[in-house]
Design a protein around this motif. Structure first.
Motif, mmCIF file in Angstrom:
data_model
loop_
_atom_site.group_PDB
_atom_site.id
_atom_site.type_symbol
_atom_site.label_atom_id
_atom_site.label_comp_id
_atom_site.label_asym_id
_atom_site.label_seq_id
_atom_site.Cartn_x
_atom_site.Cartn_y
_atom_site.Cartn_z
ATOM 1 N N LYS A 164 0.811 -1.216 0.000
ATOM 2 C CA LYS A 164 0.000 0.000 0.000
ATOM 3 C C LYS A 164 0.846 1.269 0.000
ATOM 4 O O LYS A 164 0.471 2.283 -0.583
ATOM 5 N N LYS A 165 1.994 1.231 0.660
ATOM 6 C CA LYS A 165 2.833 2.430 0.742
ATOM 7 C C LYS A 165 3.648 2.663 -0.527
ATOM 8 O O LYS A 165 4.303 3.698 -0.668
ATOM 9 N N TYR A 166 3.624 1.699 -1.446
ATOM 10 C CA TYR A 166 4.374 1.836 -2.690
ATOM 11 C C TYR A 166 3.475 1.974 -3.919
ATOM 12 O O TYR A 166 3.808 2.709 -4.854
ATOM 13 N N ALA A 167 2.378 1.234 -3.951
ATOM 14 C CA ALA A 167 1.592 1.092 -5.180
ATOM 15 C C ALA A 167 0.512 2.153 -5.330
ATOM 16 O O ALA A 167 -0.199 2.475 -4.379
ATOM 17 N N GLY A 168 0.388 2.669 -6.540
ATOM 18 C CA GLY A 168 -0.703 3.569 -6.881
ATOM 19 C C GLY A 168 -1.898 2.768 -7.359
ATOM 20 O O GLY A 168 -1.788 1.571 -7.660
ATOM 21 N N GLU A 169 -3.048 3.413 -7.473
ATOM 22 C CA GLU A 169 -4.282 2.704 -7.821
ATOM 23 C C GLU A 169 -4.191 1.959 -9.144
ATOM 24 O O GLU A 169 -4.729 0.862 -9.277
ATOM 25 N N GLN A 170 -3.517 2.544 -10.131
ATOM 26 C CA GLN A 170 -3.461 1.942 -11.456
ATOM 27 C C GLN A 170 -2.169 1.160 -11.711
ATOM 28 O O GLN A 170 -1.940 0.695 -12.824
ATOM 29 N N ASP A 171 -1.341 1.032 -10.694
ATOM 30 C CA ASP A 171 -0.136 0.214 -10.847
ATOM 31 C C ASP A 171 -0.525 -1.252 -10.987
ATOM 32 O O ASP A 171 -1.642 -1.658 -10.637
ATOM 33 N N ILE A 172 0.397 -2.050 -11.502
ATOM 34 C CA ILE A 172 0.143 -3.470 -11.721
ATOM 35 C C ILE A 172 0.859 -4.293 -10.651
ATOM 36 O O ILE A 172 2.015 -4.026 -10.315
ATOM 37 N N ILE A 173 0.148 -5.281 -10.125
ATOM 38 C CA ILE A 173 0.729 -6.190 -9.129
ATOM 39 C C ILE A 173 0.726 -7.605 -9.708
ATOM 40 O O ILE A 173 -0.298 -8.083 -10.201
ATOM 41 N N LEU A 174 1.868 -8.240 -9.693
ATOM 42 C CA LEU A 174 2.028 -9.594 -10.224
ATOM 43 C C LEU A 174 2.058 -10.578 -9.064
ATOM 44 O O LEU A 174 2.777 -10.370 -8.092
ATOM 45 N N ILE A 175 1.282 -11.652 -9.157
ATOM 46 C CA ILE A 175 1.231 -12.677 -8.112
ATOM 47 C C ILE A 175 1.950 -13.921 -8.618
ATOM 48 O O ILE A 175 1.521 -14.546 -9.587
ATOM 49 N N GLN A 176 3.057 -14.267 -7.967
ATOM 50 C CA GLN A 176 3.865 -15.403 -8.407
ATOM 51 C C GLN A 176 4.016 -16.432 -7.297
ATOM 52 O O GLN A 176 4.028 -16.094 -6.110
ATOM 53 N N ASP A 177 4.124 -17.692 -7.686
ATOM 54 C CA ASP A 177 4.357 -18.788 -6.752
ATOM 55 C C ASP A 177 5.849 -19.052 -6.640
ATOM 56 O O ASP A 177 6.550 -19.157 -7.658
ATOM 57 N N ALA A 215 -1.413 -11.144 -13.198
ATOM 58 C CA ALA A 215 -1.182 -9.717 -12.996
ATOM 59 C C ALA A 215 -2.522 -8.990 -12.897
ATOM 60 O O ALA A 215 -3.470 -9.330 -13.606
ATOM 61 N N PHE A 216 -2.590 -7.990 -12.014
ATOM 62 C CA PHE A 216 -3.834 -7.265 -11.782
ATOM 63 C C PHE A 216 -3.569 -5.769 -11.583
ATOM 64 O O PHE A 216 -2.502 -5.389 -11.090
ATOM 65 N N VAL A 217 -4.556 -4.968 -11.951
ATOM 66 C CA VAL A 217 -4.522 -3.559 -11.577
ATOM 67 C C VAL A 217 -4.688 -3.505 -10.063
ATOM 68 O O VAL A 217 -5.646 -4.056 -9.509
ATOM 69 N N TYR A 218 -3.750 -2.864 -9.396
ATOM 70 C CA TYR A 218 -3.640 -2.965 -7.948
ATOM 71 C C TYR A 218 -4.940 -2.659 -7.199
ATOM 72 O O TYR A 218 -5.442 -3.501 -6.436
ATOM 73 N N ASN A 219 -5.494 -1.473 -7.375
ATOM 74 C CA ASN A 219 -6.638 -1.078 -6.551
ATOM 75 C C ASN A 219 -7.883 -1.895 -6.866
ATOM 76 O O ASN A 219 -8.648 -2.250 -5.961
ATOM 77 N N ALA A 220 -8.086 -2.215 -8.143
ATOM 78 C CA ALA A 220 -9.260 -3.000 -8.528
ATOM 79 C C ALA A 220 -9.190 -4.393 -7.892
ATOM 80 O O ALA A 220 -10.197 -4.922 -7.397
ATOM 81 N N TYR A 221 -7.999 -4.971 -7.889
ATOM 82 C CA TYR A 221 -7.845 -6.310 -7.323
ATOM 83 C C TYR A 221 -7.947 -6.287 -5.801
ATOM 84 O O TYR A 221 -8.556 -7.174 -5.197
ATOM 85 N N LEU A 222 -7.398 -5.251 -5.176
ATOM 86 C CA LEU A 222 -7.507 -5.121 -3.725
ATOM 87 C C LEU A 222 -8.975 -5.015 -3.310
ATOM 88 O O LEU A 222 -9.420 -5.688 -2.371
ATOM 89 N N ARG A 223 -9.732 -4.195 -4.019
ATOM 90 C CA ARG A 223 -11.166 -4.031 -3.706
ATOM 91 C C ARG A 223 -11.924 -5.340 -3.904
ATOM 92 O O ARG A 223 -12.826 -5.664 -3.135
ATOM 93 N N ALA A 224 -11.566 -6.090 -4.939
ATOM 94 C CA ALA A 224 -12.242 -7.367 -5.200
ATOM 95 C C ALA A 224 -12.033 -8.335 -4.048
ATOM 96 O O ALA A 224 -12.942 -9.070 -3.658
ATOM 97 N N ASN A 225 -10.840 -8.331 -3.470
ATOM 98 C CA ASN A 225 -10.557 -9.191 -2.316
ATOM 99 C C ASN A 225 -11.255 -8.688 -1.059
ATOM 100 O O ASN A 225 -11.786 -9.476 -0.273
ATOM 101 N N GLU A 226 -11.255 -7.391 -0.862
ATOM 102 C CA GLU A 226 -11.877 -6.812 0.324
ATOM 103 C C GLU A 226 -13.396 -6.993 0.321
ATOM 104 O O GLU A 226 -14.022 -6.943 1.387
ATOM 105 N N ALA A 227 -13.974 -7.229 -0.850
ATOM 106 C CA ALA A 227 -15.427 -7.416 -0.951
ATOM 107 C C ALA A 227 -15.868 -8.789 -0.458
ATOM 108 O O ALA A 227 -17.062 -9.020 -0.230
ATOM 109 N N LEU A 228 -14.916 -9.702 -0.262
ATOM 110 C CA LEU A 228 -15.241 -11.062 0.164
ATOM 111 C C LEU A 228 -15.092 -11.216 1.672
ATOM 112 O O LEU A 228 -14.241 -10.577 2.293
#
Length: 241
Positions: free
Chosen positions: A101-114, A176-189
């Motif tokens: 949260k302290k680094y990413a802007g709303e439209q930044d991209i976050i990659l989820i890797q295993d 990969a996801f748009v940071y804020n959109a993906y965060l909100r999608a998780n917070e909605a659950l």
């Protein structure tokens, strides 16, 4: 900017003959996890990454970074620290999202890797990031088309129907996801819903987000079995020849 989360929180999964989580097993003197880190370090499209790991393994990872950086001064440069592992994979992802949260802007991209996908290529990462950043997209995931005939069985004992192979896809990481959109999608659950999530894109799909598909890679296998681990050892030792 583009960020990445490496999921390395699993502690319960054991391969036959190995008494530590597979991502910390050493191949050619280095943890499986470190190969994922190296790919992100060298990627031209990743600006920074974090590792989600159980507290008891964080010191071990830190020591690995220190050891590798003695001979590779660039190793660990993009690493921004740890996030705590959660009760399941998706809860770990949320911890990683909050840590950024302290680094990413709303439209930044976050990659989820295993951490257990050490053969992910830089080209695949670039395709995922590029597709997620396209106008109208909220994310992207790599997929493989099915080569075999696919059937459905309700009880696992007899065939009930033949599925349309052309419409069945096998999903891979990284996603990969748009940071804020993906965060909100998780917070909605709810927590109960999050604990039932099996794939990173599931919260995004539930939220109605647009997830683009990119071509995956057969070489981008996940280490799940002892055979997978031997396959990865073969890849690494083959590179050393």
């Amino acid at each position: 900017m583009n960020f990445a989360i490496i999921l390395s929180g699993g502690t319960g999964s054991r391969l036959k003959g190995i008494d530590i989580p597979k991502q910390y097993y050493k191949v050619c003197g280095r943890m499986v996890l470190s190969y994922c880190m190296k790919t992100l370090e060298e990627s031209e499209v990743i600006d920074a990454y974090m590792i989600v790991a159980a507290h008891e393994w964080q010191k071990v990872i830190l020591q690995e970074i220190k050891e590798i950086s003695k001979t590779d001064s660039a190793f660990g440069i993009k690493w921004k620290g740890f996030a705590a592992s959660g009760e399941n994979r998706q809860m770990s992802i949320i911890n990683g999202l909050y840590a950024f949260k302290k680094y990413a802007g709303e439209q930044d991209i976050i990659l989820i890797q295993d951490a257990a996908r050490p053969c992910t290529s830089s080209a695949l990462i670039q395709r995922c990031i590029g597709a997620a950043a396209e106008p109208g997209a909220d994310g992207a995931m790599p997929v493989l088309k099915m080569k075999d005939t696919v059937y459905f069985s309700a009880d696992g004992r007899k065939i009930d129907s033949l599925l349309e192979r052309d419409k069945i896809l096998a999903g891979q990481a990284p996603e990969a996801f748009v940071y804020n959109a993906y965060l909100r999608a998780n917070e909605a659950l709810t927590k109960e819903e999050l604990l039932r999530i099996n794939g990173s894109s599931e919260p995004a799909v539930k939220a109605g987000l647009s997830i683009a598909l990119v071509e995956g890679e057969e070489e981008n296998f996940k280490i799940t079995t002892a055979e997978d681990l031997r396959r990865f050892e073969g890849v690494v030792y083959g590179r050393k020849r």
